[in-house]
Write a protein that holds these residues in place. Structure first.
Motif, PDB file in Angstrom:
ATOM      1  N   PHE A   9       0.646  -1.364  -0.095  1.00  0.00           N
ATOM      2  CA  PHE A   9       0.462  -0.009  -0.312  1.00  0.00           C
ATOM      3  C   PHE A   9       0.773   1.302   0.302  1.00  0.00           C
ATOM      4  O   PHE A   9       2.076   1.421   0.403  1.00  0.00           O
ATOM      5  CB  PHE A   9      -1.209   0.004   1.022  1.00  0.00           C
ATOM      6  CG  PHE A   9      -1.537  -1.115   1.673  1.00  0.00           C
ATOM      7  CD1 PHE A   9      -2.860  -1.030   0.484  1.00  0.00           C
ATOM      8  CD2 PHE A   9      -1.995  -2.412   2.093  1.00  0.00           C
ATOM      9  CE1 PHE A   9      -3.812  -1.987   0.196  1.00  0.00           C
ATOM     10  CE2 PHE A   9      -2.203  -3.644   1.664  1.00  0.00           C
ATOM     11  CZ  PHE A   9      -3.538  -3.637   0.980  1.00  0.00           C
ATOM     12  N   ALA A  10      -0.059   2.113  -0.110  1.00  0.00           N
ATOM     13  CA  ALA A  10       1.330   3.741  -0.476  1.00  0.00           C
ATOM     14  C   ALA A  10       2.494   3.869  -1.011  1.00  0.00           C
ATOM     15  O   ALA A  10       2.951   3.249  -2.107  1.00  0.00           O
ATOM     16  CB  ALA A  10       0.952   4.411   1.034  1.00  0.00           C
ATOM     17  N   SER A  11       3.357   3.992  -0.287  1.00  0.00           N
ATOM     18  CA  SER A  11       4.823   4.548  -0.516  1.00  0.00           C
ATOM     19  C   SER A  11       5.786   2.871  -0.978  1.00  0.00           C
ATOM     20  O   SER A  11       6.421   2.426  -1.258  1.00  0.00           O
ATOM     21  CB  SER A  11       5.495   4.764   0.883  1.00  0.00           C
ATOM     22  OG  SER A  11       5.691   4.644   2.042  1.00  0.00           O
ATOM     23  N   LEU A  78       1.557  -0.958   5.485  1.00  0.00           N
ATOM     24  CA  LEU A  78       1.536  -0.684   5.592  1.00  0.00           C
ATOM     25  C   LEU A  78       2.159   0.397   5.841  1.00  0.00           C
ATOM     26  O   LEU A  78       2.512   0.669   7.549  1.00  0.00           O
ATOM     27  CB  LEU A  78       0.040  -0.059   6.462  1.00  0.00           C
ATOM     28  CG  LEU A  78      -0.792  -1.242   6.235  1.00  0.00           C
ATOM     29  CD1 LEU A  78      -1.723  -1.769   7.150  1.00  0.00           C
ATOM     30  CD2 LEU A  78      -1.272  -1.195   4.734  1.00  0.00           C
ATOM     31  N   PHE A  81       0.707   6.833   7.516  1.00  0.00           N
ATOM     32  CA  PHE A  81      -0.427   7.125   6.225  1.00  0.00           C
ATOM     33  C   PHE A  81      -0.226   8.838   7.854  1.00  0.00           C
ATOM     34  O   PHE A  81       0.095   8.930   8.537  1.00  0.00           O
ATOM     35  CB  PHE A  81      -1.699   6.529   6.371  1.00  0.00           C
ATOM     36  CG  PHE A  81      -1.327   5.424   5.504  1.00  0.00           C
ATOM     37  CD1 PHE A  81      -1.773   5.485   4.618  1.00  0.00           C
ATOM     38  CD2 PHE A  81      -1.890   4.591   6.771  1.00  0.00           C
ATOM     39  CE1 PHE A  81      -1.644   4.639   3.092  1.00  0.00           C
ATOM     40  CE2 PHE A  81      -2.027   3.154   6.274  1.00  0.00           C
ATOM     41  CZ  PHE A  81      -1.868   3.052   3.947  1.00  0.00           C
ATOM     42  N   ALA A  82      -0.230   9.537   6.992  1.00  0.00           N
ATOM     43  CA  ALA A  82       0.005  11.198   6.490  1.00  0.00           C
ATOM     44  C   ALA A  82      -1.514  11.048   7.172  1.00  0.00           C
ATOM     45  O   ALA A  82      -2.037  11.291   6.489  1.00  0.00           O
ATOM     46  CB  ALA A  82       0.815  12.035   6.168  1.00  0.00           C
TER      47      ALA A  82
END
Length: 84
Positions: A9-11, A78, A81-82
């Motif tokens: 996920f994400a980065s 994961l 997260f910001a």
């Protein structure tokens, strides 16, 4: 051998260029073994993130990396997260 599905996920997704991948590990493998294998598979960008990420194993947060893995388990990676 056990084969698990690792979902990014994400980065972590950006670092690997993958949404998910299958990873095969020896019988008796634990989450820490999967993390070590991910460092080997993606030594440049993902390896740096793995110190800061959280993991879900079959949808449950993992804090103890000695948890055993079973055939077909899903391990989610994961990044922090910001936002809020």
């Amino acid at each position: 051998m056990v084969t698990i599905v690792v979902r990014y996920f994400a980065s972590a997704r950006a670092a690997t260029g993958l949404d998910e991948e299958k990873v095969t590990l020896p019988d008796g493998a634990r989450v820490a073994d999967a993390v070590a294998r991910l460092r080997e598979l993606h030594p440049e960008k993902l390896a740096k993130l793995l110190d800061a990420v959280s993991y879900l194993l079959d949808g449950v947060a993992v804090r103890d990396l000695t948890r055993p893995l079973t055939e077909g388990a899903e391990l989610d990676v994961l990044p922090p997260f910001a936002g809020g």
